[in-house]
Structures are given as C-alpha cells and as structure tokens.
Design an enzyme around this catalytic site. Sequence first.
Site, PDB file in Angstrom:
ATOM      1  N   ASP A  43      -3.225  -0.422   4.461  1.00 18.52           N
ATOM      2  CA  ASP A  43      -2.576   0.459   3.485  1.00 18.52           C
ATOM      3  C   ASP A  43      -1.157  -0.024   3.187  1.00 18.52           C
ATOM      4  O   ASP A  43      -0.502   0.484   2.277  1.00 18.52           O
ATOM      5  CB  ASP A  43      -2.586   1.922   3.963  1.00 18.52           C
ATOM      6  CG  ASP A  43      -1.886   2.105   5.291  1.00 18.52           C
ATOM      7  OD1 ASP A  43      -1.587   1.102   5.966  1.00 18.52           O
ATOM      8  OD2 ASP A  43      -1.630   3.272   5.654  1.00 18.52           O
ATOM      9  N   SER A  44      -0.701  -1.072   3.919  1.00 14.16           N
ATOM     10  CA  SER A  44       0.568  -1.716   3.574  1.00 14.16           C
ATOM     11  C   SER A  44       0.490  -2.316   2.173  1.00 14.16           C
ATOM     12  O   SER A  44       1.518  -2.682   1.603  1.00 14.16           O
ATOM     13  CB  SER A  44       0.915  -2.802   4.599  1.00 14.16           C
ATOM     14  OG  SER A  44      -0.141  -3.745   4.711  1.00 14.16           O
ATOM     15  N   LYS A 112     -10.111   1.626   9.962  1.00 14.59           N
ATOM     16  CA  LYS A 112      -9.058   1.800  10.959  1.00 14.59           C
ATOM     17  C   LYS A 112      -8.243   3.037  10.609  1.00 14.59           C
ATOM     18  O   LYS A 112      -8.020   3.315   9.425  1.00 14.59           O
ATOM     19  CB  LYS A 112      -8.167   0.550  10.974  1.00 14.59           C
ATOM     20  CG  LYS A 112      -6.935   0.645  11.867  1.00 14.59           C
ATOM     21  CD  LYS A 112      -6.268  -0.710  12.059  1.00 14.59           C
ATOM     22  CE  LYS A 112      -5.318  -1.132  10.949  1.00 14.59           C
ATOM     23  NZ  LYS A 112      -4.155  -0.245  10.777  1.00 14.59           N
ATOM     24  N   GLU A 114      -4.785   5.660  12.137  1.00 16.06           N
ATOM     25  CA  GLU A 114      -3.626   5.726  13.019  1.00 16.06           C
ATOM     26  C   GLU A 114      -3.646   6.993  13.876  1.00 16.06           C
ATOM     27  O   GLU A 114      -4.061   8.053  13.402  1.00 16.06           O
ATOM     28  CB  GLU A 114      -2.332   5.721  12.180  1.00 16.06           C
ATOM     29  CG  GLU A 114      -2.158   4.451  11.353  1.00 16.06           C
ATOM     30  CD  GLU A 114      -0.859   4.443  10.541  1.00 16.06           C
ATOM     31  OE1 GLU A 114      -0.048   5.401  10.653  1.00 16.06           O
ATOM     32  OE2 GLU A 114      -0.664   3.472   9.796  1.00 16.06           O
ATOM     33  N   GLU A 181       1.119  -1.741  17.321  1.00 11.76           N
ATOM     34  CA  GLU A 181       2.195  -2.191  16.433  1.00 11.76           C
ATOM     35  C   GLU A 181       3.552  -1.931  17.065  1.00 11.76           C
ATOM     36  O   GLU A 181       3.884  -0.783  17.391  1.00 11.76           O
ATOM     37  CB  GLU A 181       2.095  -1.476  15.074  1.00 11.76           C
ATOM     38  CG  GLU A 181       3.183  -1.927  14.103  1.00 11.76           C
ATOM     39  CD  GLU A 181       2.946  -1.523  12.660  1.00 11.76           C
ATOM     40  OE1 GLU A 181       1.825  -1.090  12.331  1.00 11.76           O
ATOM     41  OE2 GLU A 181       3.894  -1.643  11.859  1.00 11.76           O
TER      42      GLU A 181
HETATM   43  N1  MHF Z   1       6.823  -6.671   6.150  1.00 12.40           N
HETATM   44  C1  MHF Z   1       6.517  -6.041   7.296  1.00 12.40           C
HETATM   45  N2  MHF Z   1       5.697  -6.639   8.155  1.00 12.40           N
HETATM   46  C2  MHF Z   1       5.385  -6.040   9.331  1.00 12.40           C
HETATM   47  O1  MHF Z   1       4.655  -6.668  10.134  1.00 12.40           O
HETATM   48  C3  MHF Z   1       5.900  -4.750   9.602  1.00 12.40           C
HETATM   49  C4  MHF Z   1       6.780  -4.182   8.676  1.00 12.40           C
HETATM   50  N3  MHF Z   1       7.050  -4.825   7.521  1.00 12.40           N
HETATM   51  N4  MHF Z   1       7.409  -3.007   8.915  1.00 12.40           N
HETATM   52  C5  MHF Z   1       7.218  -2.299  10.151  1.00 12.40           C
HETATM   53  C6  MHF Z   1       6.605  -3.079  11.225  1.00 12.40           C
HETATM   54  C7  MHF Z   1       7.517  -3.935  12.070  1.00 12.40           C
HETATM   55  N5  MHF Z   1       6.626  -4.995  12.524  1.00 12.40           N
HETATM   56  C8  MHF Z   1       6.978  -6.076  13.342  1.00 12.40           C
HETATM   57  C9  MHF Z   1       6.047  -7.029  13.707  1.00 12.40           C
HETATM   58  C10 MHF Z   1       6.393  -8.096  14.502  1.00 12.40           C
HETATM   59  C11 MHF Z   1       7.692  -8.228  14.977  1.00 12.40           C
HETATM   60  C12 MHF Z   1       8.042  -9.384  15.838  1.00 12.40           C
HETATM   61  O2  MHF Z   1       7.196 -10.090  16.334  1.00 12.40           O
HETATM   62  N6  MHF Z   1       9.333  -9.655  16.015  1.00 12.40           N
HETATM   63  C13 MHF Z   1       9.822 -10.788  16.804  1.00 12.40           C
HETATM   64  C14 MHF Z   1      10.791 -11.649  16.007  1.00 12.40           C
HETATM   65  C15 MHF Z   1      10.093 -12.611  15.119  1.00 12.40           C
HETATM   66  C16 MHF Z   1      11.069 -13.467  14.301  1.00 12.40           C
HETATM   67  O3  MHF Z   1      12.103 -13.881  14.841  1.00 12.40           O
HETATM   68  O4  MHF Z   1      10.776 -13.755  13.133  1.00 12.40           O
HETATM   69  C17 MHF Z   1      10.526 -10.293  18.030  1.00 12.40           C
HETATM   70  O5  MHF Z   1      10.547 -11.048  18.993  1.00 12.40           O
HETATM   71  O6  MHF Z   1      11.026  -9.160  17.971  1.00 12.40           O
HETATM   72  C18 MHF Z   1       8.623  -7.284  14.621  1.00 12.40           C
HETATM   73  C19 MHF Z   1       8.267  -6.225  13.808  1.00 12.40           C
HETATM   74  C20 MHF Z   1       5.333  -4.778  12.002  1.00 12.40           C
HETATM   75  N7  MHF Z   1       5.602  -4.035  10.780  1.00 12.40           N
HETATM   76  C1  KIV Z   2       0.405  -3.540  10.019  1.00 10.25           C
HETATM   77  C2  KIV Z   2      -1.089  -3.509   9.909  1.00 10.25           C
HETATM   78  C3  KIV Z   2      -1.717  -3.416  11.255  1.00 10.25           C
HETATM   79  C4  KIV Z   2      -1.511  -2.373   9.016  1.00 10.25           C
HETATM   80  O1  KIV Z   2      -1.925  -1.312   9.418  1.00 10.25           O
HETATM   81  C5  KIV Z   2      -1.363  -2.572   7.562  1.00 10.25           C
HETATM   82  O2  KIV Z   2      -1.160  -3.711   7.114  1.00 10.25           O
HETATM   83  O3  KIV Z   2      -1.445  -1.576   6.837  1.00 10.25           O
HETATM   84 MG    MG Z   3      -1.886   0.202   7.912  1.00 14.93          MG
END
Ligand code: MHF
Ligand code: KIV
Ligand code: MG
Length: 258
Positions: A43-44, A112, A114, A181
């Site tokens: 849904d993103s 899926k 939440e 997440e």
């Molecule tokens: N554009 C977007 N993509 C996402 O995946 C996402 C959002 N927005 N908004 C809310 C959350 C936040 N999310 C995430 C997912 C992965 C990390 C992550 O792995 N962070 C790493 C840093 C990676 C880097 O340096 O590029 C870490 O170690 O914190 C953080 C936030 C997932 N969700």
């Molecule tokens: C962040 C992922 C897991 C998701 O639910 C979405 O893309 O909507």
């Molecule tokens: Mg979603």
Amino acid sequence: MPSLTTLQEKAATDEPITLVNAYDYATARLVDRSDVDIALVGDSLGVTMLGYDGTDRVTVDEMVHHASAVSRAVEDTFVMVDLPFGAYNVTPAEAVRNANRLKKESGADAVKLEGGSEVAPTVEAIDAAGITVFGHLGVTPQTDDATDGYDVHGETSAEVNELVEDARAVDAAGAAGMILELVDPDAAATVTEATDGITLGIGAGPHCDAQAVTLHDLLGLQDVLPETVAGLRGTFGDDIVSHLDAYHEAVGSGEFPP
Ligand SMILES: Nc1nc(=O)c2c([nH]1)NC[C@@H]1CN(c3ccc(C(=O)N[C@@H](CCC(=O)O)C(=O)O)cc3)CN21
Ligand SMILES: CC(C)C(=O)C(=O)O
Ligand SMILES: [Mg+2]
C-alpha cells in the site's frame, strides 16, 4: 509459479529469500527476470505511485488495479498484496471479502495485513477461507503517527515481550509469516526463533528469514532518497533523467529523428 512451499523450504535451509515492491507491469517484468523471490504490491504505492501523503487513503480498488498488473507480469515470482487501511478493521468477515477480492480479481498469491494480537481473529478467518496471509509488525504505517518519523521497535525488554507476544498470536492464527519493519536486530532474531512462519525484515537486521526493501529506494528512483538500503542504492532515477535530457538534446541538434 513459486509456491509458498518453495519459500518455506528456502527458509528452512537458510537460503537467501528476497522481497521488493512492484507496483506495475513494467517493473514487475524486471523483477520477474531477476532472482528476487517475492514481489510485494504494498500500500506504499499510495506514496510512491499515487502521490498521497501516506498509505491510509489507498482503496481496495486501487490495490486490485496495481496487483493485477503485477500478477499479469510474473511467471516465477510470488506476489504478495497489502490489504489497505479500512479493508480489515470492521469485521473478520469483511476482511475475508476484501482478501477474496485481492486474490480473485488480481491473481495474487497472498495478502498481508498490519497488526498484532488484535488482528489474530482476522488472520484466522482469512486463513480458514483458504487465502495465504502474512502479518506485519514493528512499524505499521497504516496506523502509526509518522509526524516525528518512525521509531525502531523492540529496543527495551518490555517492547521485545510485546513484540514476541504479538508475533506468536499472528503466527498461531495461521499467518504464513510476517514483515518486521524497523525492528531491533536482536528482537527480530527472537521473533524469528519464536515463530514458525517466515520473517521478512525491512530495517530489521540480518537474522530474519528474508530481506525486504522498497524497489524505489533500491533503484534510487525518488527525488529524495531515504536511508534504507545502505550501500546498495542505485542511481537509476538520475540515469533516467540524463537519458531524457539526451533525447531532448538530440531533437534540438537534429540528430533525432534520424
Ligand atoms: N521510502 C521508504 N522506504 C522504506 O523502506 C520505509 C519508509 N520509506 N518509511 C518508513 C519505513 C522506514 N524503513 C526503513 C527501512 C530500512 C532502514 C535501514 O535499513 N536503515 C539502515 C541504514 C541504511 C542506509 O544507510 O542507507 C540502518 O542501519 O539504520 C531504515 C528504515 C522502512 N520504511
Ligand atoms: C514496507 C512494506 C513491507 C510495505 O508494507 C509496503 O510497501 O507497503
Ligand atoms: Mg504496506
């Protein structure tokens, strides 16, 4: 078509499992040509494809529209589709009706949703209806307030206990697995141990059965690039803009059309 069994076997033998978002036919074709296992019609798409501020205005109709394009594109990729906000918060029966729509009208392999213990009866009803269902814990964007950004879940022992309790409830209700997440890596490892299903981490460390990233983040397609894919972020958005500029310039110089 890759079955859930294939994914379960990979998880059991610690083979890598990967998930990316796909929202349309063209990108889903590319994902299908790759080794990536799962295409998530998240849904993103409300944000990445439709320009909404968040995910909560996305409708079941919009999910069907995108998910059917993705399903038509893939041969050996597992297609998972989000039940959007409002599609499963009334009664389990209504959730089953909406899950049926997503499966029948879009051809998705799984849905899926939440939430934690509170959605267990809903997960059970969808599973009993014969639809593969996944959960989603940690950051749950449909209902979390994102005003100050998102917090990592499972950093205190109280939070870990709550997370594990929620994960066990969703798992016992019949979920085939769950997205984790923005969950602390140790907490994600604990949940992976405590549940039978496949854990798919996004920002949840290396100890999950599968890794998930947003395709637009991985390829670098947005104007503003989020910190979610560490060293793997591509520059394909910039590449596309350069290629468009090259086309415009070729028209100006008379090189195109030949
Ligand atoms: N554009 C977007 N993509 C996402 O995946 C996402 C959002 N927005 N908004 C809310 C959350 C936040 N999310 C995430 C997912 C992965 C990390 C992550 O792995 N962070 C790493 C840093 C990676 C880097 O340096 O590029 C870490 O170690 O914190 C953080 C936030 C997932 N969700
Ligand atoms: C962040 C992922 C897991 C998701 O639910 C979405 O893309 O909507
Ligand atoms: Mg979603």
